[in-house]
Design an enzyme around this catalytic site. Structure first.
Site, PDB file in Angstrom:
ATOM      1  N   GLU A  61     -57.955   2.122-100.147  1.00 18.24           N
ATOM      2  CA  GLU A  61     -57.380   3.039 -99.149  1.00 18.24           C
ATOM      3  C   GLU A  61     -55.963   2.641 -98.753  1.00 18.24           C
ATOM      4  OE1 GLU A  61     -60.192   4.357 -96.271  1.00 18.24           O
ATOM      5  OE2 GLU A  61     -58.774   5.724 -95.342  1.00 18.24           O
TER       6      GLU A  61
ATOM      7  N   HIS B  64     -60.525  14.951 -90.568  1.00 25.04           N
ATOM      8  CA  HIS B  64     -61.241  13.945 -89.783  1.00 25.04           C
ATOM      9  C   HIS B  64     -60.461  13.434 -88.576  1.00 25.04           C
ATOM     10  CE1 HIS B  64     -64.070  14.066 -93.045  1.00 25.04           C
ATOM     11  NE2 HIS B  64     -64.835  13.141 -92.505  1.00 25.04           N
TER      12      HIS B  64
ATOM     13  N   ASN C  40     -59.831  11.801 -95.753  1.00 24.01           N
ATOM     14  CA  ASN C  40     -59.877  11.857 -94.306  1.00 24.01           C
ATOM     15  C   ASN C  40     -59.350  13.188 -93.755  1.00 24.01           C
ATOM     16  OD1 ASN C  40     -59.044   9.989 -91.572  1.00 24.01           O
ATOM     17  ND2 ASN C  40     -60.842   9.470 -92.788  1.00 24.01           N
TER      18      ASN C  40
ATOM     19  N   HIS D 252     -71.195  15.719 -86.987  1.00 22.05           N
ATOM     20  CA  HIS D 252     -69.985  15.279 -87.688  1.00 22.05           C
ATOM     21  C   HIS D 252     -69.442  16.408 -88.573  1.00 22.05           C
ATOM     22  CE1 HIS D 252     -67.214  12.658 -89.805  1.00 22.05           C
ATOM     23  NE2 HIS D 252     -67.732  13.053 -90.962  1.00 22.05           N
TER      24      HIS D 252
ATOM     25  N   HIS E 224     -62.815  13.739 -85.638  1.00 18.95           N
ATOM     26  CA  HIS E 224     -63.281  12.605 -84.828  1.00 18.95           C
ATOM     27  C   HIS E 224     -62.912  12.804 -83.363  1.00 18.95           C
ATOM     28  CE1 HIS E 224     -63.388   9.828 -88.603  1.00 18.95           C
ATOM     29  NE2 HIS E 224     -64.591  10.311 -88.339  1.00 18.95           N
TER      30      HIS E 224
ATOM     31  N   LYS F  46     -64.486  12.948-105.055  1.00 13.64           N
ATOM     32  CA  LYS F  46     -64.383  11.654-104.359  1.00 13.64           C
ATOM     33  C   LYS F  46     -64.192  10.523-105.370  1.00 13.64           C
ATOM     34  CE  LYS F  46     -65.971   8.606-100.812  1.00 13.64           C
ATOM     35  NZ  LYS F  46     -66.770   8.311 -99.645  1.00 13.64           N
TER      36      LYS F  46
ATOM     37  N   ARG G 233     -74.622 -14.144-101.295  1.00 16.32           N
ATOM     38  CA  ARG G 233     -73.228 -13.837-101.675  1.00 16.32           C
ATOM     39  C   ARG G 233     -73.112 -12.593-102.552  1.00 16.32           C
ATOM     40  NH1 ARG G 233     -71.932 -19.492-103.033  1.00 16.32           N
ATOM     41  NH2 ARG G 233     -71.178 -20.480-101.141  1.00 16.32           N
TER      42      ARG G 233
ATOM     43  N   LYS H  46     -67.773   1.678 -99.888  1.00 13.53           N
ATOM     44  CA  LYS H  46     -67.619   1.204 -98.508  1.00 13.53           C
ATOM     45  C   LYS H  46     -68.999   0.981 -97.908  1.00 13.53           C
ATOM     46  CE  LYS H  46     -63.253   3.256 -97.073  1.00 13.53           C
ATOM     47  NZ  LYS H  46     -62.638   4.219 -96.160  1.00 13.53           N
TER      48      LYS H  46
ATOM     49  N   ARG I   9     -56.435   7.508-101.082  1.00 10.68           N
ATOM     50  CA  ARG I   9     -57.798   7.642-100.539  1.00 10.68           C
ATOM     51  C   ARG I   9     -57.803   8.259 -99.139  1.00 10.68           C
ATOM     52  NH1 ARG I   9     -62.869   3.446-101.375  1.00 10.68           N
ATOM     53  NH2 ARG I   9     -64.377   4.633-100.178  1.00 10.68           N
TER      54      ARG I   9
ATOM     55  N   GLU J 251     -68.561  18.666 -95.859  1.00  8.41           N
ATOM     56  CA  GLU J 251     -67.759  17.693 -96.635  1.00  8.41           C
ATOM     57  C   GLU J 251     -67.445  18.264 -98.029  1.00  8.41           C
ATOM     58  OE1 GLU J 251     -66.485  14.974 -95.328  1.00  8.41           O
ATOM     59  OE2 GLU J 251     -67.795  14.435 -93.649  1.00  8.41           O
TER      60      GLU J 251
HETATM   61  N1  NAD Z   1     -69.597   4.541 -96.809  1.00  6.54           N
HETATM   62  C1  NAD Z   1     -68.908   5.661 -96.764  1.00  6.54           C
HETATM   63  O1  NAD Z   1     -67.928   5.860 -97.513  1.00  6.54           O
HETATM   64  C2  NAD Z   1     -69.338   6.741 -95.813  1.00  6.54           C
HETATM   65  C3  NAD Z   1     -68.804   8.027 -95.933  1.00  6.54           C
HETATM   66  C4  NAD Z   1     -69.259   9.008 -95.072  1.00  6.54           C
HETATM   67  C5  NAD Z   1     -70.206   8.707 -94.100  1.00  6.54           C
HETATM   68  N2  NAD Z   1     -70.696   7.445 -93.999  1.00  6.54           N
HETATM   69  C6  NAD Z   1     -71.701   7.094 -92.988  1.00  6.54           C
HETATM   70  O2  NAD Z   1     -72.860   7.876 -93.208  1.00  6.54           O
HETATM   71  C7  NAD Z   1     -73.545   8.040 -91.966  1.00  6.54           C
HETATM   72  C8  NAD Z   1     -73.978   9.483 -91.833  1.00  6.54           C
HETATM   73  O3  NAD Z   1     -74.835   9.790 -92.897  1.00  6.54           O
HETATM   74  P1  NAD Z   1     -75.946  10.944 -92.771  1.00  6.54           P
HETATM   75  O4  NAD Z   1     -75.282  12.191 -92.356  1.00  6.54           O
HETATM   76  O5  NAD Z   1     -76.728  10.907 -94.014  1.00  6.54           O
HETATM   77  O6  NAD Z   1     -76.766  10.457 -91.512  1.00  6.54           O
HETATM   78  P2  NAD Z   1     -78.137   9.652 -91.379  1.00  6.54           P
HETATM   79  O7  NAD Z   1     -78.214   8.550 -92.331  1.00  6.54           O
HETATM   80  O8  NAD Z   1     -78.280   9.329 -89.930  1.00  6.54           O
HETATM   81  O9  NAD Z   1     -79.194  10.752 -91.786  1.00  6.54           O
HETATM   82  C9  NAD Z   1     -79.284  11.924 -91.005  1.00  6.54           C
HETATM   83  C10 NAD Z   1     -80.731  12.161 -90.564  1.00  6.54           C
HETATM   84  O10 NAD Z   1     -81.448  12.750 -91.628  1.00  6.54           O
HETATM   85  C11 NAD Z   1     -82.631  11.989 -91.930  1.00  6.54           C
HETATM   86  N3  NAD Z   1     -82.821  12.181 -93.365  1.00  6.54           N
HETATM   87  C12 NAD Z   1     -82.019  11.761 -94.374  1.00  6.54           C
HETATM   88  N4  NAD Z   1     -82.478  12.231 -95.547  1.00  6.54           N
HETATM   89  C13 NAD Z   1     -83.580  12.966 -95.278  1.00  6.54           C
HETATM   90  C14 NAD Z   1     -84.485  13.726 -96.075  1.00  6.54           C
HETATM   91  N5  NAD Z   1     -84.330  13.856 -97.387  1.00  6.54           N
HETATM   92  N6  NAD Z   1     -85.528  14.311 -95.455  1.00  6.54           N
HETATM   93  C15 NAD Z   1     -85.683  14.227 -94.114  1.00  6.54           C
HETATM   94  N7  NAD Z   1     -84.855  13.553 -93.306  1.00  6.54           N
HETATM   95  C16 NAD Z   1     -83.814  12.925 -93.886  1.00  6.54           C
HETATM   96  C17 NAD Z   1     -82.296  10.617 -91.448  1.00  6.54           C
HETATM   97  O11 NAD Z   1     -83.452   9.883 -91.131  1.00  6.54           O
HETATM   98  C18 NAD Z   1     -81.487  10.893 -90.203  1.00  6.54           C
HETATM   99  O12 NAD Z   1     -82.334  11.181 -89.116  1.00  6.54           O
HETATM  100  C19 NAD Z   1     -72.604   7.576 -90.871  1.00  6.54           C
HETATM  101  O13 NAD Z   1     -73.021   6.326 -90.399  1.00  6.54           O
HETATM  102  C20 NAD Z   1     -71.262   7.443 -91.590  1.00  6.54           C
HETATM  103  O14 NAD Z   1     -70.435   6.445 -91.030  1.00  6.54           O
HETATM  104  C21 NAD Z   1     -70.277   6.465 -94.839  1.00  6.54           C
HETATM  105 ZN    ZN Z   2     -66.900  12.844 -92.851  1.00 10.47          ZN
END
Ligand code: NAD
Ligand code: ZN
Length: 366
Positions: free
Chosen positions: A230, A241, A238, A257, A245, A220, A114, A136, A234, A178
């Site tokens: 949101e 986006h 977006n 992205h 998207h 942020k 939990r 999130k 918030r 971003e």
């Molecule tokens: N929770 C939120 O508010 C929020 C906001 C924005 C995005 N997201 C989510 O985040 C995700 C995208 O995140 P991302 O862009 O980090 O993608 P990701 O987690 O897929 O990482 C991108 C790539 O880089 C590699 N990587 C990460 N750090 C590294 C490092 N230091 N050295 C070498 N390789 C490394 C990872 O293994 C992966 O292959 C999406 O799923 C998105 O929905 C969430």
């Molecule tokens: Zn984004």
């Protein structure tokens, strides 16, 4: 009789410092005084995760890297592994990785027993300035991203810009995009600063990154603090986006992205009717940071217009867009922070952007 319950707001400790993972991070996690489970992905960050594990005498849990593993199945597997290894209520989960890991491990922490304490150690630039902030967490469903999840705040977020050294430039640029979005919606000084420091940012200079990440996180955090669920403000995160998207989806995710969002920020900036000179300024910044905008030229306008209707802000099948009052400030629209546009206006904005990207391509590759 009427009783009320007012849960205490929680405080999230956020540290941004180069070299942090060597010592300070270990102290912060130990202070939580629990049995530690480190969750990470199998790509690129193994050394950071393993050395943290050793220092903390923690167990390491790994899942395959990539958006396609951000699923309920991955979450269930991790939970089974934690249970099998005897982790109980005294667990602290440490997520070491990009946004996929922080989202999945965060969701595991939100529901395991939990809810157990969570520490986020983002390793991609996008995770540092975006995904790790705001609470999130979640996983994807086959047709809907982040459809199942929870808002669950971590106890601490530990950001060490040195880990970015190993991040491939392509995904690193997603984080830069971003950051520019944060400048456009809230703090134009971020844009001035990036204009002066773009070379060092591209070289991943840790000192430069420390300042850039911290300024961007501040945007942020300020926004999330005012509207965690949101319900209004918030939504401004977006910005760029709705169109972004649509572009990603129309190109079957062959565009990153961050690149799609960069184009989205230009198109939505144009819809906002801010001076074109300001948009050209942002465009040039994208050029300097080598964000490959030209990939957008391969997309279909009709497909983008159609796909944008699936945006989470859409009402009655009509997409809504966050708009800017000027660079560094958004329009309120009666607390909705977004509005609709006619198809003609959308077509016009997409065509303007196509032409603008063509023009810089012609200058660079005549
Ligand atoms: N929770 C939120 O508010 C929020 C906001 C924005 C995005 N997201 C989510 O985040 C995700 C995208 O995140 P991302 O862009 O980090 O993608 P990701 O987690 O897929 O990482 C991108 C790539 O880089 C590699 N990587 C990460 N750090 C590294 C490092 N230091 N050295 C070498 N390789 C490394 C990872 O293994 C992966 O292959 C999406 O799923 C998105 O929905 C969430
Ligand atoms: Zn984004």
């Amino acid at each position: 009789m009427k009783l009320t319950l007012q849960p205490q707001p929680i405080q999230v400790e956020i540290l941004i410092r180069r070299g942090l993972l060597h010592e300070e991070a270990i102290e912060v996690i130990r202070r939580l005084g629990k049995r530690v489970a480190v969750i990470t992905h199998d790509n690129g960050v193994a050394t950071h995760a393993k050395s943290l594990c050793q220092a903390l005498q923690a167990d390491l849990f790994t899942f395959s890297s990539g958006e396609e593993y951000k699923t309920r199945e991955t979450k269930a597997k991790l939970e089974d592994q934690l249970l099998k290894a005897g982790f109980g209520r005294d667990t602290v989960i440490v997520a070491v990785g990009g946004g996929v890991v922080t989202d999945v491990a965060g969701f595991v922490a939100a529901t395991y027993c939990r809810g157990v304490p969570l520490v986020l150690v983002p390793t991609s630039l996008l995770a540092m300035v975006d995904a790790c902030l705001g609470g999130k967490t979640g996983v994807n469903m086959p047709k809907s991203k982040n459809f199942i999840g929870a808002i669950y705040q971590p106890h601490a977020i530990l950001i060490d810009p040195e880990v970015l050294e190993t991040q491939p430039l392509e995904s690193y640029r997603d984080g830069l995009s971003e950051m520019i979005k944060h400048g456009m919606i809230w703090d134009a000084a971020i844009l001035d600063w990036i204009e002066d420091h773009w070379e060092k940012l591209l070289q991943k200079d840790p000192g430069t990154l420390e300042k850039a990440i911290s300024d961007s996180c501040q945007v942020k955090l300020t926004v999330v603090e005012r509207d965690e669920k949101e319900e209004g403000l918030r939504r401004i995160l977006n910005f760029g986006h709705t169109v972004g998207h649509g572009i990603e989806s129309s190109l079957n995710y062959s565009i990153s992205h961050g690149t799609a969002v960069a184009v989205g920020c230009l198109v939505e900036g144009y819809l906002s009717k801010i001076p074109e000179a300001d948009l050209q300024r942002v465009l040039q910044l994208y050029q300097k940071l080598e964000i490959p905008l030209k990939l957008f030229l391969e997309s279909s306008e009709e497909a983008i217009l159609d796909l944008m209707k699936n945006d989470k802000k859409a009402v009655g099948g009509k997409a809504r867009f966050v708009t800017l009052a000027r660079l560094g400030s958004v329009e309120e629209h009666d607390g909705n922070y977004c509005r609709t546009f006619d198809k003609k206006e959308l077509q016009h904005a997409l065509r303007w952007c196509r032409e603008a990207v063509y023009s810089i391509e012609r200058i660079e590759h005549p």
